[in-house]
Design an enzyme around this catalytic site. Structure first.
Site, short mmCIF file in Angstrom:
data_model
loop_
_atom_site.label_atom_id
_atom_site.label_comp_id
_atom_site.label_asym_id
_atom_site.label_seq_id
_atom_site.Cartn_x
_atom_site.Cartn_y
_atom_site.Cartn_z
N ASN A 165 36.76 -98.33 -4.60
CA ASN A 165 36.53 -97.66 -3.32
C ASN A 165 35.90 -98.66 -2.35
O ASN A 165 34.73 -99.01 -2.48
CB ASN A 165 35.63 -96.44 -3.54
CG ASN A 165 35.40 -95.65 -2.27
OD1 ASN A 165 35.76 -96.09 -1.18
ND2 ASN A 165 34.79 -94.48 -2.40
N CYS A 222 33.60 -92.96 4.33
CA CYS A 222 34.96 -93.18 3.81
C CYS A 222 36.04 -92.66 4.75
O CYS A 222 37.22 -92.98 4.57
CB CYS A 222 35.10 -92.57 2.42
SG CYS A 222 34.02 -93.37 1.23
N HIS A 268 42.66 -91.97 1.08
CA HIS A 268 41.46 -92.74 0.78
C HIS A 268 41.35 -92.89 -0.73
O HIS A 268 41.65 -91.96 -1.48
CB HIS A 268 40.22 -92.01 1.34
CG HIS A 268 38.94 -92.62 0.87
ND1 HIS A 268 38.66 -93.96 1.05
CD2 HIS A 268 37.89 -92.08 0.21
CE1 HIS A 268 37.47 -94.21 0.52
NE2 HIS A 268 36.99 -93.10 -0.01
N1 COA Z 1 30.31 -94.82 -17.94
C1 COA Z 1 30.16 -93.94 -18.94
N2 COA Z 1 29.67 -92.71 -18.76
C2 COA Z 1 29.31 -92.35 -17.53
C3 COA Z 1 29.42 -93.22 -16.44
C4 COA Z 1 29.95 -94.50 -16.68
N3 COA Z 1 30.11 -95.41 -15.70
N4 COA Z 1 28.99 -92.59 -15.33
C5 COA Z 1 28.60 -91.36 -15.69
N5 COA Z 1 28.79 -91.23 -17.03
C6 COA Z 1 28.48 -90.06 -17.87
C7 COA Z 1 27.43 -89.15 -17.25
O1 COA Z 1 26.14 -89.61 -17.53
C8 COA Z 1 27.74 -87.85 -17.91
O2 COA Z 1 27.14 -87.84 -19.20
P1 COA Z 1 26.48 -86.47 -19.76
O3 COA Z 1 27.61 -85.49 -19.83
O4 COA Z 1 25.95 -86.92 -21.08
O5 COA Z 1 25.44 -86.10 -18.76
C9 COA Z 1 29.25 -87.89 -18.13
O6 COA Z 1 29.64 -89.27 -17.99
C10 COA Z 1 30.01 -87.08 -17.09
O7 COA Z 1 29.44 -87.37 -15.81
P2 COA Z 1 30.00 -86.77 -14.49
O8 COA Z 1 29.19 -87.24 -13.32
O9 COA Z 1 30.23 -85.31 -14.64
O10 COA Z 1 31.40 -87.48 -14.49
P3 COA Z 1 32.62 -87.20 -13.55
O11 COA Z 1 33.78 -86.85 -14.32
O12 COA Z 1 32.23 -86.28 -12.42
O13 COA Z 1 32.87 -88.64 -12.93
C11 COA Z 1 32.46 -89.78 -10.89
C12 COA Z 1 31.87 -89.27 -12.18
C13 COA Z 1 31.36 -90.46 -10.07
C14 COA Z 1 33.55 -90.79 -11.23
C15 COA Z 1 33.07 -88.60 -10.12
O14 COA Z 1 32.12 -87.55 -10.04
C16 COA Z 1 33.52 -88.93 -8.74
O15 COA Z 1 34.49 -89.62 -8.57
N6 COA Z 1 32.82 -88.37 -7.72
C17 COA Z 1 33.22 -88.45 -6.35
C18 COA Z 1 33.27 -89.85 -5.88
C19 COA Z 1 33.62 -89.89 -4.45
O16 COA Z 1 34.64 -89.40 -4.08
N7 COA Z 1 32.71 -90.48 -3.66
C20 COA Z 1 32.81 -90.78 -2.33
C21 COA Z 1 33.53 -89.84 -1.49
S1 COA Z 1 34.38 -90.93 -0.61
#
Ligand code: COA
Length: 330
Positions: free
Chosen positions: A287, A117, A257
């Site tokens: 993204n 990214c 980004h």
């Molecule tokens: N829909 C519904 N629920 C979802 C889901 C979806 N698409 N994806 C995950 N969940 C659930 C999980 O299973 C978890 O459930 P649990 O609490 O029962 O285990 C809950 O939502 C929270 O998950 P979590 O991973 O803690 O969510 P989050 O707030 O961290 O959001 C991302 C997840 C992926 C959106 C976030 O972590 C993120 O943006 N990460 C970085 C991404 C990034 O920057 N990547 C590349 C760098 S460039």
């Protein structure tokens, strides 16, 4: 060879596939909902390249053609092409070589750059160094990623995040005070296990086993990546402001980004700049990895004035992160 010629961005181009994949459509594919996706990520829809036989090189070529058409430029005048991508058409030859031939840039040399990214920021730094030394006069720097080719559309934690697109710029020597002023780049392999495509490379060559284990898809541990991305993108944006003695008032635009709206908001807060100065289009495209930052420049190009101070900031797999200070030239 002369040194210290400042590079400027002299045009911006883009390519977006036609197909729009909405959150509603994803609801029918995995256990998710529109409300969760919008509040946790800021994404409403993303583009998917569905045409068989078309991938990152094609999208990069379309973005390049838009630049060539805008400037009425003969492709033979291009000296170099850098394509930042983590979804190359092939492991080799380089996607940039395929793009070069598609656009007829027969006098250029071309190569790919892998910084996930942060790919566009890294490629911009590389391209402007090639201008600075006098080695090149016209360098195409393009971010192109067909993320749908490595996304597991049964994994709700990643398939909601990514989209396909290409976007890029032409770099030329600047003859005034505007241009690419400064870069800060960082990387660290400590994040390799948290954000990775495990299969298909030389450590796990493609086999029935790697495919059965879905190792050809993106693997991401969302929470640790989120934490490091929030720190990294904000830290490096503040670092480049301090290094160049830019106050919050001096910054006209943050070009972040687009990985998660919450990461973008945290970066703007740390820089102490208001939301009106932040380019945000994650709602429309998700993204798109190396394409997000030039796609913002493309979408906002009509609102930018010559001399505007832009801070570009990114974080991605590697980990890689970095920032660029640009004084807008157009
Ligand atoms: N829909 C519904 N629920 C979802 C889901 C979806 N698409 N994806 C995950 N969940 C659930 C999980 O299973 C978890 O459930 P649990 O609490 O029962 O285990 C809950 O939502 C929270 O998950 P979590 O991973 O803690 O969510 P989050 O707030 O961290 O959001 C991302 C997840 C992926 C959106 C976030 O972590 C993120 O943006 N990460 C970085 C991404 C990034 O920057 N990547 C590349 C760098 S460039």
């Amino acid at each position: 060879m002369s040194v210290n010629i400042k590079a400027k961005i002299s045009a911006v181009g883009h390519y977006l596939p036609e197909y729009v994949l909405t959150n509603k459509e994803l609801e029918a594919m995995v256990d998710t909902d529109d409300e969760w996706i919008r509040t946790r990520t800021g994404i409403s829809e993303r583009r998917i390249l569905k045409d068989p036989g078309k991938a990152s090189a094609y999208m990069a070529a379309e973005a390049a053609r838009e630049i060539l058409n805008e400037l009425d430029l003969d492709p033979k005048e291009i000296d170099a092409i850098i394509v930042a991508t983590v979804t190359p058409d092939y492991l080799f030859p380089a996607t940039a070589c395929l793009t070069q031939t598609m656009i007829g840039a027969t006098n250029a040399f071309s190569f790919d750059l892998s910084a996930a990214c942060s790919g566009f920021i890294y490629a911009l730094s590389t391209g402007s160094a090639m201008i600075s030394t006098g080695q090149c006069k016209k360098v195409l720097v393009i971010g192109s990623d067909k993320m749908s080719s490595i996304v597991d559309f049964t994994d709700r934690s990643t398939c909601i995040l990514f989209g396909d697109a290409a976007s890029g710029v032409l770099l030329e020597p600047s003859d005034d005070e505007t241009g690419i002023i400064d870069h800060i780049l960082h990387s660290s392999g400590e994040g390799a296990e948290a954000l990775i495509q495990k299969g298909g490379g030389s450590i796990n060559p493609a086999s029935h086993e790697t495919v059965d284990k879905k190792m050809h898809y993106i693997y991401q541990e969302g929470r640790p990546v989120f934490k490091r991305a929030t720190e990294g993108m904000a830290d490096v944006a503040v670092e480049i402001m301090k290094k160049n003695k830019l106050s919050a008032d001096d910054v006209d635009w943050l070009v972040p980004h687009q990985a998660n709206l919450r990461i973008i908001d945290a970066t703007a807060r740390r820089m102490d700049i208001t939301t009106e100065k932040v380019m945000i289009n994650i709602d429309k495209y998700g993204n798109t990895t190396a394409a997000t930052i030039p796609l913002c420049l493309y979408d906002w190009r009509g609102r930018l004035n010559k001399g505007d101070n832009l801070v570009l900031s990114a974080f991605g797999g590697g980990y890689t992160w970095g920032a660029t200070y640009v004084k807008w030239s157009l």
